[in-house]
Every structure is written in C-alpha cells, then in structure tokens.
Scaffold this active site. Structure first.
Site, PDB file in Angstrom:
ATOM      1  N   SER A 123       0.823  -1.213   0.000  1.00  0.00           N
ATOM      2  CA  SER A 123       0.000   0.000   0.000  1.00  0.00           C
ATOM      3  C   SER A 123       0.858   1.265   0.000  1.00  0.00           C
ATOM      4  O   SER A 123       0.543   2.233  -0.698  1.00  0.00           O
ATOM      5  CB  SER A 123      -1.001   0.008   1.163  1.00  0.00           C
ATOM      6  OG  SER A 123      -0.342   0.135   2.403  1.00  0.00           O
ATOM      7  N   ASN A 124       1.958   1.276   0.752  1.00  0.00           N
ATOM      8  CA  ASN A 124       2.851   2.432   0.720  1.00  0.00           C
ATOM      9  C   ASN A 124       3.593   2.503  -0.616  1.00  0.00           C
ATOM     10  O   ASN A 124       3.813   3.592  -1.144  1.00  0.00           O
ATOM     11  CB  ASN A 124       3.837   2.415   1.893  1.00  0.00           C
ATOM     12  CG  ASN A 124       3.230   3.019   3.137  1.00  0.00           C
ATOM     13  OD1 ASN A 124       2.714   4.121   3.119  1.00  0.00           O
ATOM     14  ND2 ASN A 124       3.294   2.278   4.240  1.00  0.00           N
ATOM     15  N   MET A 152       9.631  -6.216   6.337  1.00  0.00           N
ATOM     16  CA  MET A 152       9.553  -6.746   7.702  1.00  0.00           C
ATOM     17  C   MET A 152      10.776  -7.569   8.103  1.00  0.00           C
ATOM     18  O   MET A 152      10.659  -8.576   8.796  1.00  0.00           O
ATOM     19  CB  MET A 152       8.274  -7.567   7.863  1.00  0.00           C
ATOM     20  CG  MET A 152       7.007  -6.783   7.575  1.00  0.00           C
ATOM     21  SD  MET A 152       6.846  -5.281   8.553  1.00  0.00           S
ATOM     22  CE  MET A 152       6.547  -5.966  10.167  1.00  0.00           C
ATOM     23  N   LEU A 207      15.047  -7.048   9.419  1.00  0.00           N
ATOM     24  CA  LEU A 207      16.080  -6.133   9.893  1.00  0.00           C
ATOM     25  C   LEU A 207      17.309  -6.333   9.010  1.00  0.00           C
ATOM     26  O   LEU A 207      17.847  -7.435   8.930  1.00  0.00           O
ATOM     27  CB  LEU A 207      16.404  -6.428  11.361  1.00  0.00           C
ATOM     28  CG  LEU A 207      17.259  -5.445  12.120  1.00  0.00           C
ATOM     29  CD1 LEU A 207      16.608  -4.064  12.156  1.00  0.00           C
ATOM     30  CD2 LEU A 207      17.489  -5.938  13.535  1.00  0.00           C
ATOM     31  N   ASN A 264      12.873   4.425   6.270  1.00  0.00           N
ATOM     32  CA  ASN A 264      11.827   3.484   6.656  1.00  0.00           C
ATOM     33  C   ASN A 264      10.656   4.264   7.228  1.00  0.00           C
ATOM     34  O   ASN A 264      10.814   5.393   7.677  1.00  0.00           O
ATOM     35  CB  ASN A 264      12.371   2.505   7.698  1.00  0.00           C
ATOM     36  CG  ASN A 264      11.428   1.345   7.980  1.00  0.00           C
ATOM     37  OD1 ASN A 264      10.557   1.023   7.172  1.00  0.00           O
ATOM     38  ND2 ASN A 264      11.598   0.714   9.119  1.00  0.00           N
ATOM     39  N   HIS A 283       7.329   3.786  10.026  1.00  0.00           N
ATOM     40  CA  HIS A 283       6.909   2.944  11.152  1.00  0.00           C
ATOM     41  C   HIS A 283       5.618   3.502  11.748  1.00  0.00           C
ATOM     42  O   HIS A 283       5.493   4.714  11.928  1.00  0.00           O
ATOM     43  CB  HIS A 283       8.017   2.922  12.221  1.00  0.00           C
ATOM     44  CG  HIS A 283       7.750   1.971  13.326  1.00  0.00           C
ATOM     45  ND1 HIS A 283       7.837   0.605  13.174  1.00  0.00           N
ATOM     46  CD2 HIS A 283       7.370   2.187  14.602  1.00  0.00           C
ATOM     47  CE1 HIS A 283       7.516   0.027  14.322  1.00  0.00           C
ATOM     48  NE2 HIS A 283       7.247   0.962  15.203  1.00  0.00           N
TER      49      HIS A 283
END
Length: 181
Positions: free
Chosen positions: A14-15, A80, A82, A98, A100
């Site tokens: 979506s982003n 998702m 690191l 990023n 959040h």
C-alpha cells in the site's frame, strides 16, 4: 536531475502504491516474500521486481541493483526484516529510509499498533526515519500524530494510520530528493 529510488517490501504494497502514484521514480522493487501483493503493483506499473527469501542473498542482490539502476535512495515500505550491519555500513550514510506506525522512539518493532493500544496511550502516529543498525532507532526525519479514539481497534487504527502514511511518506521522500538535487 532525475533521482532514482529502490523499494523493499514484504507485503501488500500500500505504501509502495502511494509512492508510485506520487510520481517518484521507482527503478526496482525487491521483496523477501515471493507472494507479496506489492510485487503485482510494481509489475502493473512496469517496474522491475525481484524476490529472494534469504536475507543475505537479498542484500547481496540489492547492492547489485543499486549499482545497475544508479539508485540514490533505498526505501523500506513494509519491509519486515532487519537489514544486516554489513549491508547498512556498505551503503552511503542517510541513504536508507523506513516508515513505522508509531511515534518513535515508542513502540519499536512489530505490532506497534497493538502495543500502543495495550499501553493505553492517548496519541500515536507515524514516523519516517533513516535506517541504522538498530530496530527502528535511526534519526527521525518526520512524524505525524493522531489521537486514539476510545472505541479504537487494531484494524481501525491501522486504517487511520495508513491514510497518514500514504500522504506523509511520498511527500517526505520528495523533500529528501529535492534537498539533494
């Protein structure tokens, strides 16, 4: 000057969709999930897509893609995993960002929305930050705040936060790009 970005995703995209629709020059999309919905969004926009489940393979290949596509900024959009210290240190400083769903430094990591509701905070929001070697610990670029309603659920709050993300992320990316031209 054309500014090229690469995007890492893990899920629905979506982003990513908001970034593409805003006109940002996305050169490639990479996912650690072969079934990520965001890969279809990128394909429909004629953006090359790649997927590797192994993080070390993904990082190695992303490094090559950054060179191939002359990428200036790497954007994590629902990625998702690191990234490793080695990968982050191999990149130019302040070249990975990023987003959040909390007001960092509160509620780092997964399940930030659930954490905010369980903790009983009155406000939460969205944070855009540079990626460093920690979990959601990089320098904050921008934040937006919303009040949590008494009847809020994880799903309703997530939807409200996504509306903010879809506006704030593209505008922040453009601001970063404009400042570097």
């Amino acid at each position: 000057m054309v500014y090229n970005v690469g995007v890492l995703i893990s899920g629905s995209g979506s982003n990513l969709n908001a970034i593409i629709r805003s006109g940002i020059n996305v050169k490639f999309v990479v996912s650690n999930n072969h079934n990520a919905g965001g890969l279809c969004i990128a394909k429909k926009a004629n953006i090359p897509v790649y997927s590797w489940e192994s993080l070390s393979k993904l990082e190695s290949e992303v490094s090559k893609l950054i060179l191939k596509y002359n990428t200036d900024l790497l954007i994590l959009a629902g990625f998702m995993r690191l990234l490793s210290s080695n990968f982050i240190q191999s990149m130019p400083k302040l070249s990975i960002i990023n987003i959040h769903p909390s007001l960092l430094p509160a509620f780092k990591g997964a399940n930030a929305i659930e954490q905010a509701l369980k903790y009983g905070v009155k406000y939460t929001g969205v944070t855009i930050h540079y990626v460093d070697e920690g979990m959601d610990s990089g320098l904050i670029i921008d934040q937006a705040t919303i009040k949590i309603e008494e009847s809020e659920t994880i799903i309703s709050l997530q939807k409200r936060l996504q509306k903010i993300e879809h506006k704030l992320y593209p505008s922040t990316i453009k601001r970063i790009i404009d400042s570097r031209k």
